[in-house]
Write a protein that holds these residues in place. Structure first.
Motif, PDB file in Angstrom:
ATOM      1  N   LEU A 131       0.817  -1.217   0.000  1.00  0.00           N
ATOM      2  CA  LEU A 131       0.000   0.000   0.000  1.00  0.00           C
ATOM      3  C   LEU A 131       0.849   1.265   0.000  1.00  0.00           C
ATOM      4  O   LEU A 131       0.656   2.166  -0.829  1.00  0.00           O
ATOM      5  N   THR A 132       1.796   1.345   0.929  1.00  0.00           N
ATOM      6  CA  THR A 132       2.561   2.583   1.029  1.00  0.00           C
ATOM      7  C   THR A 132       3.510   2.764  -0.142  1.00  0.00           C
ATOM      8  O   THR A 132       3.772   3.891  -0.572  1.00  0.00           O
ATOM      9  N   VAL A 146      -0.951   6.682   3.422  1.00  0.00           N
ATOM     10  CA  VAL A 146      -2.207   5.930   3.407  1.00  0.00           C
ATOM     11  C   VAL A 146      -2.739   5.791   4.829  1.00  0.00           C
ATOM     12  O   VAL A 146      -1.997   5.942   5.798  1.00  0.00           O
ATOM     13  N   PRO A 147      -4.042   5.500   4.986  1.00  0.00           N
ATOM     14  CA  PRO A 147      -4.565   5.204   6.323  1.00  0.00           C
ATOM     15  C   PRO A 147      -3.880   3.971   6.900  1.00  0.00           C
ATOM     16  O   PRO A 147      -3.868   2.912   6.266  1.00  0.00           O
ATOM     17  N   TYR A 148      -3.289   4.107   8.068  1.00  0.00           N
ATOM     18  CA  TYR A 148      -2.563   3.002   8.706  1.00  0.00           C
ATOM     19  C   TYR A 148      -2.982   2.852  10.165  1.00  0.00           C
ATOM     20  O   TYR A 148      -3.624   1.877  10.542  1.00  0.00           O
ATOM     21  N   THR A 149      -2.672   3.832  11.010  1.00  0.00           N
ATOM     22  CA  THR A 149      -2.977   3.680  12.436  1.00  0.00           C
ATOM     23  C   THR A 149      -4.475   3.667  12.711  1.00  0.00           C
ATOM     24  O   THR A 149      -4.929   3.021  13.661  1.00  0.00           O
ATOM     25  N   GLN A 187       4.325   8.201   4.963  1.00  0.00           N
ATOM     26  CA  GLN A 187       5.126   7.024   4.633  1.00  0.00           C
ATOM     27  C   GLN A 187       6.350   6.918   5.534  1.00  0.00           C
ATOM     28  O   GLN A 187       6.744   5.811   5.926  1.00  0.00           O
ATOM     29  N   GLU A 188       6.938   8.055   5.901  1.00  0.00           N
ATOM     30  CA  GLU A 188       8.118   8.025   6.761  1.00  0.00           C
ATOM     31  C   GLU A 188       7.801   7.548   8.176  1.00  0.00           C
ATOM     32  O   GLU A 188       8.720   7.201   8.927  1.00  0.00           O
ATOM     33  N   VAL A 241      -8.253  12.521   2.392  1.00  0.00           N
ATOM     34  CA  VAL A 241      -7.538  12.214   1.159  1.00  0.00           C
ATOM     35  C   VAL A 241      -7.055  13.495   0.476  1.00  0.00           C
ATOM     36  O   VAL A 241      -5.960  13.522  -0.102  1.00  0.00           O
ATOM     37  N   GLU A 242      -7.843  14.556   0.551  1.00  0.00           N
ATOM     38  CA  GLU A 242      -7.401  15.799  -0.087  1.00  0.00           C
ATOM     39  C   GLU A 242      -6.192  16.387   0.627  1.00  0.00           C
ATOM     40  O   GLU A 242      -5.325  16.987  -0.005  1.00  0.00           O
ATOM     41  N   ALA A 243      -6.123  16.190   1.939  1.00  0.00           N
ATOM     42  CA  ALA A 243      -4.943  16.640   2.677  1.00  0.00           C
ATOM     43  C   ALA A 243      -3.718  15.842   2.250  1.00  0.00           C
ATOM     44  O   ALA A 243      -2.621  16.391   2.068  1.00  0.00           O
TER      45      ALA A 243
END
Length: 498
Positions: A135-136, A142-145, A165-166, A468-470
């Motif tokens: 995904l990343t 992307v949404p993760y936590t 991503q970082e 998502v826009e952010a």
């Protein structure tokens, strides 16, 4: 996750009508009598692995083009797959979150303290991390936590925030290390068997894949997080008894298909079985490079044309060749086996990574030259190249020259059919330097190189608009602009001929 749980927009009047029509037997009426109320963990695992192979195993064009391998020679289009839609790359986004939701459910239905579920839980957790890495590397942030929490018992968090991503990379590497340490203490007693369609329940192989995935991810961030990359790789190579890695072709992480309807290998299914093999030709840069170094793998990756030559085709012309057979098609080794495989990690990648690590000065217990030559031999053997031809290649076109570029060019060839990984290699290293985006792209006036990323899917803009826009604030034309965290190439890669 908001993309998995789709909202419905219903007028208030319709809601009133629906409520007035409800009965006391609503749950009973809306229950499928043929559906399992409690799916066994093994069935859930095989469903996720099968879905991964089917969702990501058919990348003939798309990633095949991004990675510099395959181009369309029929039914040319201008959009080049870059407009966000749930019918293209959005389906892969959905598949990743669907798979991880299913694996979460598997983990919740089993008990970490019960010995009878230890192995299947380890496989599920490893595969979740593989999905996060996919995904990343495809979409960056992307949404993760806050992902996978879109259920009533999770607080109904339908609009998950996007993690950077970082931040995702260190978290996934940490999770994989925890798994690697657990597996080093021993495996469980449960027999996963045929529910595991990759390794048939061989937990040592899963342990090796876990550590090899750590190698891949660590090397990918070596240019932006060198301390984490170095410590991860040296920890693994410094104690291979504790952290074994994939080192033979027999250990490749892939799915092999039964070879009978409806379970054909995806490339065979979309090409030979569906009689559409003439839709694709080999990318000119791929054929030209392999010919320039006399790479014997060319016989496996490509077919000769109607005059007995290997000939590539330009990417994204407005029309195909007048004679389709004048261009080399995908090689029979890769597309003409109904019981073929979808690769997720080829063991040769281990040694290309170790060769590069040695070039960076990491202590990996093997020289760059020896690791490189081992990688080449594994790739050649996987492509059924004769030993005499391997020796000749290593003495000539593929001879070690003490450069990272030699590693990357050969790795590019070796990753064929692992097209997503080849695209990642290109984005990290700029190899192949000859790569270029579709000549017929609607964006070609502003972007003359392959996409940096995949477009966020439409459903995110519909149901998670603010977040998502952010995340997409610095994205240009859906697929360019802000690069991957680990993509440190110059902003512009020269177009061939410039």
């Amino acid at each position: 996750m908001n993309s998995v749980l789709k909202k419905l927009s219903i007028p208030a009047s319709a809601i009133i009508l629906l409520l007035s029509s409800c009965t006391k037997n609503f749950d009973e009426i809306n229950t499928d009598p043929d559906a399992l109320n409690n799916v066994p963990p093994g069935n859930m695992l095989i469903n996720v692995l099968r879905n991964t192979g089917e969702s990501f195993g058919g990348d003939v064009d798309g990633y095949g083009t991004f990675g510099g391998y395959i181009v369309k020679i029929q039914y040319m289009d201008k959009l080049d797959g870059l407009i966000p839609t749930n019918n293209t790359y959005g389906n892969r986004w959905y598949a990743c979150y669907y798979n991880n939701t299913q694996l979460n459910d598997l983990l919740e239905k089993t008990d970490a303290q019960v010995e009878g579920y230890k192995n299947i839980r380890m496989i599920a957790r490893i595969w979740q991390n593989y999905m996060w890495s996919y995904l990343t590397d495809g979409w960056r942030d992307v949404p993760y936590t806050e992902a996978l929490q879109g259920m009533p018992d999770k607080g109904s968090l339908l609009k998950a925030k996007y993690d950077k991503q970082e931040d995702i990379y260190p978290a996934v590497l940490k999770s994989l290390k925890e798994l690697a340490d657990e597996m080093a203490t021993g495996h469980g007693t449960d027999e996963v068997g045929d529910f595991d369609i990759i390794y048939k329940g061989n937990m040592l192989s899963w342990q090796k894949f876990c550590n090899s995935l750590r190698l891949r991810m660590a090397m990918r961030i070596s240019g932006v997080s060198p301390a984490l990359a170095k410590s991860t790789i040296e920890e693994i190579t410094g104690n291979k008894a504790k952290y074994p890695i994939l080192e033979t072709n027999e250990e490749n992480c892939d799915i092999n298909y039964p070879g009978a309807l409806p379970y054909f290998e995806p490339w065979y299914n979309s090409g030979i079985y569906s009689k559409r093999i003439d839709n694709w030709g080999m990318f000119d840069i791929f054929i030209d490079y392999m010919k320039s170094v006399n790479d014997p793998r060319i016989a496996a990756v490509a077919q000769k044309n109607n005059t007995g030559e290997y000939v590539g085709f330009k990417n994204g012309l407005t029309s195909g060749p007048p004679v389709l057979r004048s261009v080399s098609w995908i090689g029979n080794h890769y597309i003409n086996d109904p019981a073929g495989s979808t690769p997720f990690y080829k063991s040769c990648e281990t040694y290309y990574t170790l060769a590069e690590a040695a070039m960076l000065g990491y202590n990996v217990g093997i020289s760059a030259k020896d690791a490189y030559e081992k990688a080449v031999k594994l790739s050649m053997e996987d492509n059924e190249v004769a030993q005499t031809d391997i020796t000749a290649y290593l003495a000539a076109g593929g001879k070690w020259n003490n450069t990272k570029e030699r590693i990357w060019w050969d790795m590019w060839v070796a990753l064929f059919k692992e097209n997503f990984e080849a695209w990642s290699l290109y984005r990290r290293t700029g190899i192949p330097t000859t790569n270029y985006a579709s000549l017929n792209s609607i964006y070609k006036e502003t972007h003359d190189e392959q996409p940096y990323r995949l477009p966020y899917p439409n459903n995110e803009y519909l149901y998670n608009k603010v977040n998502v826009e952010a995340a997409a604030k610095e994205v240009a034309d859906h697929a360019w602009g802000k690069k991957m965290w680990w993509d440190t190439r110059p902003v512009k890669i020269p177009h061939p001929g410039e």
